[in-house]
Design a protein around this motif. Structure first.
Motif, PDB file in Angstrom:
ATOM      1  N   VAL A  84       0.772  -1.126  -0.024  1.00 27.86           N
ATOM      2  CA  VAL A  84       0.153  -0.060  -0.007  1.00 27.86           C
ATOM      3  C   VAL A  84       0.813   1.142  -0.015  1.00 27.86           C
ATOM      4  O   VAL A  84       1.671   1.362   0.672  1.00 27.86           O
ATOM      5  N   GLY A  85       0.622   2.184  -0.902  1.00 25.46           N
ATOM      6  CA  GLY A  85       1.362   3.319  -0.948  1.00 25.46           C
ATOM      7  C   GLY A  85       2.586   3.363  -1.900  1.00 25.46           C
ATOM      8  O   GLY A  85       3.249   4.373  -1.913  1.00 25.46           O
ATOM      9  N   ALA A  86       2.935   2.308  -2.466  1.00 27.72           N
ATOM     10  CA  ALA A  86       3.999   2.141  -3.326  1.00 27.72           C
ATOM     11  C   ALA A  86       3.833   2.706  -4.543  1.00 27.72           C
ATOM     12  O   ALA A  86       2.526   2.488  -5.231  1.00 27.72           O
ATOM     13  N   SER A  87       4.634   3.429  -5.370  1.00 22.90           N
ATOM     14  CA  SER A  87       4.218   4.125  -6.491  1.00 22.90           C
ATOM     15  C   SER A  87       4.489   3.058  -7.659  1.00 22.90           C
ATOM     16  O   SER A  87       5.188   2.318  -7.611  1.00 22.90           O
ATOM     17  N   PRO A  88       4.123   3.385  -9.000  1.00 23.67           N
ATOM     18  CA  PRO A  88       4.366   2.388  -9.930  1.00 23.67           C
ATOM     19  C   PRO A  88       5.687   2.555 -10.283  1.00 23.67           C
ATOM     20  O   PRO A  88       6.262   1.281 -10.650  1.00 23.67           O
ATOM     21  N   ASP A  89       6.544   3.342 -10.120  1.00 27.85           N
ATOM     22  CA  ASP A  89       7.970   3.225 -10.473  1.00 27.85           C
ATOM     23  C   ASP A  89       8.503   2.397  -9.375  1.00 27.85           C
ATOM     24  O   ASP A  89       9.572   1.615 -10.093  1.00 27.85           O
TER      25      ASP A  89
END
Length: 245
Positions: free
Chosen positions: A137-142
């Protein structure tokens, strides 16, 4: 036909009165050392007597001849029962169980970290709990793309190592601890017997290899050490020429 049901919880003795109209139940010591006492019910189910006693060992009805209680044409009237207070049952608190020492504290937020690893994961991915098999949760696509690329790189490297060597890389065995030199013929004889036992095991492995069986890397290294072991046996026999094997 059934007239009523009487709950005599914890009773260790039950007896009907001589007139057949009353039932007595008692909780006795030493079978039960708590809630000792006497309870009496009318046959219709009404409790008419109750007396708690700290320690009660035995109780029984006073004997009476049956002639004192002739058969009646009709049932006896129902006596006025006594009120029985049942202990209050506290309602279970809603929510998850909390130990007594933590019940006075404010409930912790479910989103707060619960361990050092949880804190580390939230620090990396910017908050939120990590569910195995799911995206943090909260991880960016990059960040997710970089993690996936690292995993693919490790898999390609592992596949390349297996293809080049024909087997998975096996860490080199730790260096063997040098054994002390035998000081007398008895110790030398024990050492020679141990080494010959190893040679027998290595010969069995070599026979399995020659038969076409695929051996592990550590088994192949044992076969390669056969000449070294034979040399050590010959050296011991030379130093202690009186050894009879």
């Amino acid at each position: 036909s059934k007239i009523c049901t009487i709950d005599a919880h914890g009773a260790s003795l039950c007896a009907w009165a001589p007139d057949g109209r009353y039932l007595m139940a008692a909780t006795l010591s030493p079978r039960l050392r708590v809630d000792n006492g006497i309870r009496i019910w009318h046959y219709t189910g009404a409790m008419v007597f109750r007396q708690p006693i700290d320690e009660l060992f035995h109780v029984e009805w006073r004997p009476a001849p049956a002639a004192q209680f002739p058969q009646r044409a009709s049932l006896s009237p129902v006596p006025q029962g006594i009120a029985v207070s049942s202990p209050a049952v506290s309602a279970k608190p809603a929510g998850a169980y909390r130990p007594p020492h933590a019940r006075t504290r404010p409930a912790a937020d479910s989103s707060s970290p619960r361990s050092l690893s949880d804190m580390a994961e939230r620090k990396v991915f910017g908050g939120g709990r990590i569910v195995p098999g799911a995206a943090p949760v909260g991880a960016s696509p990059d960040m997710l793309a970089k993690a996936a690329e690292k995993k693919r790189t490790r898999n390609r490297k592992k596949a390349k190592d297996v293809a080049s060597t024909g087997e998975a890389s096996v860490p080199a065995p730790a260096a063997a601890v040098a054994l002390a030199e035998p000081e007398n013929e008895v110790e030398a004889l024990k050492r020679v017997r141990q080494l010959k036992k190893k040679v027998t095991q290595i010969n069995a492995l070599a026979a399995r290899r020659d038969a076409g069986e695929a051996l592990e890397a550590n088994q192949l290294s044992k076969i390669e050490s056969r000449s070294q072991i034979n040399a050590e046996i010959a050296d011991l026999l030379t130093k202690f020429s009186s050894i009879s094997t």
